[in-house]
Design a protein around this motif. Structure first.
Motif, PDB file in Angstrom:
ATOM      1  N   ASN A 174      -5.615   0.219   3.483  1.00  0.00           N
ATOM      2  CA  ASN A 174      -6.767  -0.649   3.696  1.00  0.00           C
ATOM      3  C   ASN A 174      -6.340  -1.808   4.599  1.00  0.00           C
ATOM      4  OD1 ASN A 174      -5.450  -2.545   2.087  1.00  0.00           O
ATOM      5  ND2 ASN A 174      -7.060  -2.649   0.542  1.00  0.00           N
ATOM      6  N   GLN A 175      -7.255  -2.705   4.869  1.00  0.00           N
ATOM      7  CA  GLN A 175      -6.985  -3.803   5.806  1.00  0.00           C
ATOM      8  C   GLN A 175      -5.871  -4.733   5.329  1.00  0.00           C
ATOM      9  OE1 GLN A 175      -9.869  -3.540   4.012  1.00  0.00           O
ATOM     10  NE2 GLN A 175      -9.864  -5.412   2.774  1.00  0.00           N
ATOM     11  N   ASP A 176      -5.549  -4.698   4.044  1.00  0.00           N
ATOM     12  CA  ASP A 176      -4.479  -5.546   3.502  1.00  0.00           C
ATOM     13  C   ASP A 176      -3.147  -4.810   3.413  1.00  0.00           C
ATOM     14  OD1 ASP A 176      -6.306  -7.669   3.107  1.00  0.00           O
ATOM     15  OD2 ASP A 176      -6.932  -6.779   1.196  1.00  0.00           O
ATOM     16  N   GLY A 177      -3.118  -3.564   3.880  1.00  0.00           N
ATOM     17  CA  GLY A 177      -1.885  -2.793   3.845  1.00  0.00           C
ATOM     18  C   GLY A 177      -1.675  -2.001   2.572  1.00  0.00           C
ATOM     19  N   ARG A 178      -2.665  -2.003   1.657  1.00  0.00           N
ATOM     20  CA  ARG A 178      -2.540  -1.223   0.420  1.00  0.00           C
ATOM     21  C   ARG A 178      -2.663   0.259   0.771  1.00  0.00           C
ATOM     22  NH1 ARG A 178      -6.397   0.704  -3.153  1.00  0.00           N
ATOM     23  NH2 ARG A 178      -7.986  -0.614  -2.203  1.00  0.00           N
ATOM     24  N   LEU A 179      -1.674   1.049   0.389  1.00  0.00           N
ATOM     25  CA  LEU A 179      -1.636   2.468   0.707  1.00  0.00           C
ATOM     26  C   LEU A 179      -2.757   3.208  -0.015  1.00  0.00           C
ATOM     27  CD1 LEU A 179      -0.086   4.702   2.224  1.00  0.00           C
ATOM     28  CD2 LEU A 179       1.295   4.985   0.155  1.00  0.00           C
ATOM     29  N   ILE A 180      -3.505   4.003   0.743  1.00  0.00           N
ATOM     30  CA  ILE A 180      -4.617   4.788   0.208  1.00  0.00           C
ATOM     31  C   ILE A 180      -4.252   6.275   0.157  1.00  0.00           C
ATOM     32  CG2 ILE A 180      -7.045   5.450   0.570  1.00  0.00           C
ATOM     33  CD1 ILE A 180      -6.721   2.466  -0.098  1.00  0.00           C
ATOM     34  N   ALA A 181      -3.667   6.797   1.235  1.00  0.00           N
ATOM     35  CA  ALA A 181      -3.357   8.230   1.288  1.00  0.00           C
ATOM     36  C   ALA A 181      -2.250   8.509   2.286  1.00  0.00           C
ATOM     37  CB  ALA A 181      -4.613   9.020   1.679  1.00  0.00           C
ATOM     38  N   LEU A 182      -1.564   9.623   2.071  1.00  0.00           N
ATOM     39  CA  LEU A 182      -0.544  10.134   2.989  1.00  0.00           C
ATOM     40  C   LEU A 182      -0.965  11.539   3.409  1.00  0.00           C
ATOM     41  CD1 LEU A 182       2.620   8.996   1.027  1.00  0.00           C
ATOM     42  CD2 LEU A 182       1.728   7.996   3.144  1.00  0.00           C
ATOM     43  N   PHE A 183      -0.981  11.781   4.710  1.00  0.00           N
ATOM     44  CA  PHE A 183      -1.454  13.041   5.289  1.00  0.00           C
ATOM     45  C   PHE A 183      -0.355  13.569   6.193  1.00  0.00           C
ATOM     46  CE2 PHE A 183      -3.315  15.115   8.985  1.00  0.00           C
ATOM     47  CZ  PHE A 183      -4.500  15.717   8.603  1.00  0.00           C
TER      48      PHE A 183
END
Length: 149
Positions: free
Chosen positions: A124-133
């Motif tokens: 997200n815009q704060d650098g929180r990891l959402i997914a790895l592809f």
């Protein structure tokens, strides 16, 4: 001064990116933006809108996948050779929330012959990891953008 675009990898990546973007209504419709492109690299963003939420009121995984897949596509076509996805996987590690700006950073890990491997990190815009592809690419015939000889 005339720039020899065939021998300028960055200029070629930018031309390929612009050409692909102009022909990509799917990414445009989701509000994605191509923020940066260079050889083997693409950075894209997508706002999480209300119509992208699932029954848990978080961003539907299909939209997160689409952002990652689009970044992958721009990165693997940045060399100006028509390249398609041959396979991919995604791991979701945190939810995307309404109002967040998701950022997908695609990085070429290897390119050998007609085959490449690309990793895409979605945050997200704060650098929180959402997914790895991780995507595997296959080069097919033709160029993304025609360039003068």
């Amino acid at each position: 001064m005339h720039k020899d675009i065939q021998h300028d990898a960055q200029a070629l990546a930018e031309l390929a990116g612009k050409t692909m973007w102009d022909r990509d209504p799917a990414s445009q419709a989701l509000g994605m933006k191509l923020s940066e492109i260079r050889p083997g690299y693409a950075l894209m963003t997508m706002p999480v809108r209300r119509d992208m939420l699932n029954g848990h009121q978080t961003c539907h995984g299909g939209y997160i996948f689409m952002l990652a897949d689009s970044a992958f596509a721009f990165a693997c076509n940045s060399h100006n050779h028509n390249t398609v996805g041959a396979g991919c996987t995604i791991d979701y590690v945190a939810p995307g929330r309404e109002g967040e700006m998701l950022v997908a950073e695609a990085v070429e890990q290897t390119l050998s012959g007609k085959t490449g491997v690309y990793d895409v990190k979605v945050s997200n815009q704060d650098g929180r990891l959402i997914a790895l592809f991780r995507g595997k690419s296959h080069r097919v015939s033709g160029l993304v953008a025609e360039v003068a000889a």
